[in-house]
Design a protein around this motif. Structure first.
Motif, short mmCIF file in Angstrom:
data_model
loop_
_atom_site.label_atom_id
_atom_site.label_comp_id
_atom_site.label_asym_id
_atom_site.label_seq_id
_atom_site.Cartn_x
_atom_site.Cartn_y
_atom_site.Cartn_z
N ARG A 112 3.73 7.09 4.63
CA ARG A 112 3.62 7.01 3.18
C ARG A 112 4.29 8.27 2.61
O ARG A 112 3.95 9.38 3.01
N ASP A 113 5.23 8.06 1.71
CA ASP A 113 6.00 9.18 1.15
C ASP A 113 6.65 10.00 2.27
O ASP A 113 6.67 11.24 2.25
N GLU A 114 7.14 9.27 3.31
CA GLU A 114 7.86 9.84 4.45
C GLU A 114 6.98 10.72 5.34
O GLU A 114 7.49 11.46 6.18
N VAL A 115 5.67 10.63 5.17
CA VAL A 115 4.73 11.38 6.00
C VAL A 115 3.95 10.39 6.87
O VAL A 115 3.33 9.46 6.33
N PRO A 116 3.96 10.54 8.21
CA PRO A 116 3.25 9.60 9.07
C PRO A 116 1.75 9.55 8.76
O PRO A 116 1.11 10.59 8.59
N VAL A 117 1.21 8.32 8.67
CA VAL A 117 -0.22 8.15 8.44
C VAL A 117 -0.89 7.36 9.57
O VAL A 117 -2.11 7.44 9.73
N ILE A 118 -0.10 6.60 10.32
CA ILE A 118 -0.60 5.91 11.52
C ILE A 118 0.52 5.93 12.56
O ILE A 118 1.67 5.65 12.22
N GLN A 129 0.83 -1.21 0.00
CA GLN A 129 0.00 0.00 0.00
C GLN A 129 0.86 1.26 0.00
O GLN A 129 0.34 2.37 0.14
N GLY A 130 2.17 1.07 -0.16
CA GLY A 130 3.08 2.21 -0.15
C GLY A 130 3.37 2.74 1.24
O GLY A 130 3.79 3.90 1.40
N ILE A 131 3.16 1.90 2.25
CA ILE A 131 3.35 2.32 3.65
C ILE A 131 4.56 1.60 4.24
O ILE A 131 4.66 0.37 4.18
N VAL A 152 -10.44 -5.62 15.57
CA VAL A 152 -9.44 -5.22 14.56
C VAL A 152 -8.07 -5.05 15.21
O VAL A 152 -7.04 -5.41 14.64
N ASN A 153 -8.06 -4.51 16.43
CA ASN A 153 -6.80 -4.23 17.11
C ASN A 153 -6.23 -5.45 17.84
O ASN A 153 -5.16 -5.37 18.44
N GLY A 154 -6.94 -6.58 17.80
CA GLY A 154 -6.40 -7.81 18.37
C GLY A 154 -6.78 -8.10 19.80
O GLY A 154 -6.11 -8.88 20.48
N PHE A 155 -7.91 -7.51 20.27
CA PHE A 155 -8.32 -7.70 21.66
C PHE A 155 -9.65 -8.44 21.70
O PHE A 155 -10.67 -7.93 21.22
N ASP A 156 -9.65 -9.61 22.30
CA ASP A 156 -10.85 -10.45 22.30
C ASP A 156 -11.58 -10.46 23.63
O ASP A 156 -12.62 -11.12 23.76
N ARG A 157 -11.10 -9.72 24.62
CA ARG A 157 -11.72 -9.74 25.94
C ARG A 157 -11.99 -8.30 26.41
O ARG A 157 -11.38 -7.36 25.93
N ARG A 158 -12.91 -8.18 27.38
CA ARG A 158 -13.36 -6.86 27.84
C ARG A 158 -13.41 -6.80 29.36
O ARG A 158 -13.76 -7.78 30.02
N ILE A 159 -13.13 -5.62 29.91
CA ILE A 159 -13.44 -5.30 31.30
C ILE A 159 -14.30 -4.04 31.25
O ILE A 159 -13.81 -2.96 30.91
N LYS A 192 -6.10 9.72 3.66
CA LYS A 192 -4.84 9.21 3.09
C LYS A 192 -5.01 7.83 2.47
O LYS A 192 -4.05 7.10 2.30
N GLY A 193 -6.24 7.47 2.14
CA GLY A 193 -6.49 6.20 1.48
C GLY A 193 -6.21 4.99 2.35
O GLY A 193 -5.86 3.93 1.84
N LEU A 194 -6.39 5.15 3.67
CA LEU A 194 -6.12 4.04 4.57
C LEU A 194 -7.35 3.13 4.66
O LEU A 194 -8.46 3.59 4.88
N ALA A 195 -7.13 1.85 4.48
CA ALA A 195 -8.20 0.87 4.61
C ALA A 195 -8.22 0.35 6.04
O ALA A 195 -7.27 0.53 6.81
N ARG A 196 -9.32 -0.30 6.41
CA ARG A 196 -9.41 -0.93 7.73
C ARG A 196 -8.28 -1.94 7.90
O ARG A 196 -7.74 -2.10 8.99
N SER A 197 -7.90 -2.58 6.80
CA SER A 197 -6.82 -3.55 6.87
C SER A 197 -5.48 -2.91 7.19
O SER A 197 -4.59 -3.57 7.75
N SER A 198 -5.32 -1.63 6.86
CA SER A 198 -4.06 -0.94 7.17
C SER A 198 -3.84 -0.88 8.67
O SER A 198 -2.75 -1.17 9.18
#
Length: 228
Positions: free
Chosen positions: A73-79, A25-27, A179-186, A136-142
């Motif tokens: 992306r292109d040396e500019v922070p996107v995340i 994705q150019g990232i 999406v962020n990898g957390f399967d449990r809740r408090i 910046k054309g970021l997908a959920r998968s990004s």
């Protein structure tokens, strides 16, 4: 392989695929612990604040207990986002309350849900300050791949027993915790005395134990394989 070795291998495989997917994705991805680089990335991406618990100017961090991840992306922070490790055999709730009161001012937190102590212990990694640049054309998968790499650092470099974040209920309902990898809740993890400007009264703790690492990283690998 032993169970721990299987987890680390699965994490490594997933991280490589996450990095490749972002590169397509150019990232590009960079990891730093340098306070200047952290501050520059926060300013460049337009993030309005850096939480005190992850600010390297306000904590004695080193490579063993802190990282800051920058996707550009292109040396500019996107995340951007970071993590810190605390070794807490017990009394995680007390440590959390003391840290938040020290960071935001006495009386910020008035009490902690006992479930925090019951569910979080050992080598505890906090992931926070996640911020992505809109338009910046970021997908959920990004973001999912970005967090896959962050969780890899937590699992393999920090060897965390559990990894957690604070997240607003509205974001959890939109699926951000998964999406962020957390399967449990408090739920209702703490009672605010005073809600800081940068925080939200609806926050809950989302987390993943190391026992779920293998399933989490294998899931990422399978999902990215299907996209190839």
């Amino acid at each position: 392989m032993k169970p721990a070795e299987l987890r680390y291998w699965a994490a490594s495989q997933a991280a490589v695929r996450c990095q490749n997917a972002l590169n397509e994705q150019g990232i590009s991805i960079a990891v730093t612990i340098d306070p200047k680089e952290v501050a520059e990335s926060v300013a460049a991406i337009g993030k309005p604040y850096l939480t005190p618990v992850l600010d390297p100017e306000r904590n004695d961090f080193n490579e063993a207990n802190f990282f800051w991840l920058i996707a550009s992306r292109d040396e500019v922070p996107v995340i951007v986002g970071g993590g810190r490790l605390d070794e807490l055999a017990c009394n995680v709730g007390t440590h959390m309350a003391q840290g938040l009161n020290r960071a935001y001012g006495s009386g910020t937190v008035s009490s902690i849900n006992p479930e925090v102590d019951a569910q979080l212990s050992g080598r505890v990694c906090y992931l926070g300050d996640l911020f992505s640049k809109s338009g910046k054309g970021l997908a959920r998968s990004s973001r999912k791949c970005f967090l896959g790499i962050a969780n890899f650092i937590s699992a393999v470099h920090f060897r965390a027993d559990c990894t957690y974040s604070f997240m607003r209920v509205s974001d959890v309902m939109r699926g951000s915790a998964d999406v962020n990898g957390f399967d449990r809740r408090i739920y209702d993890p703490l009672t605010w005395g005073v809600v800081p400007d940068a925080r939200n009264a609806t926050e809950l703790i989302v987390y993943r134990n190391s026992t779920s690492d293998l399933d989490y990283f294998n899931h990422i690998t399978r999902e990215l394989e299907q996209r190839e």
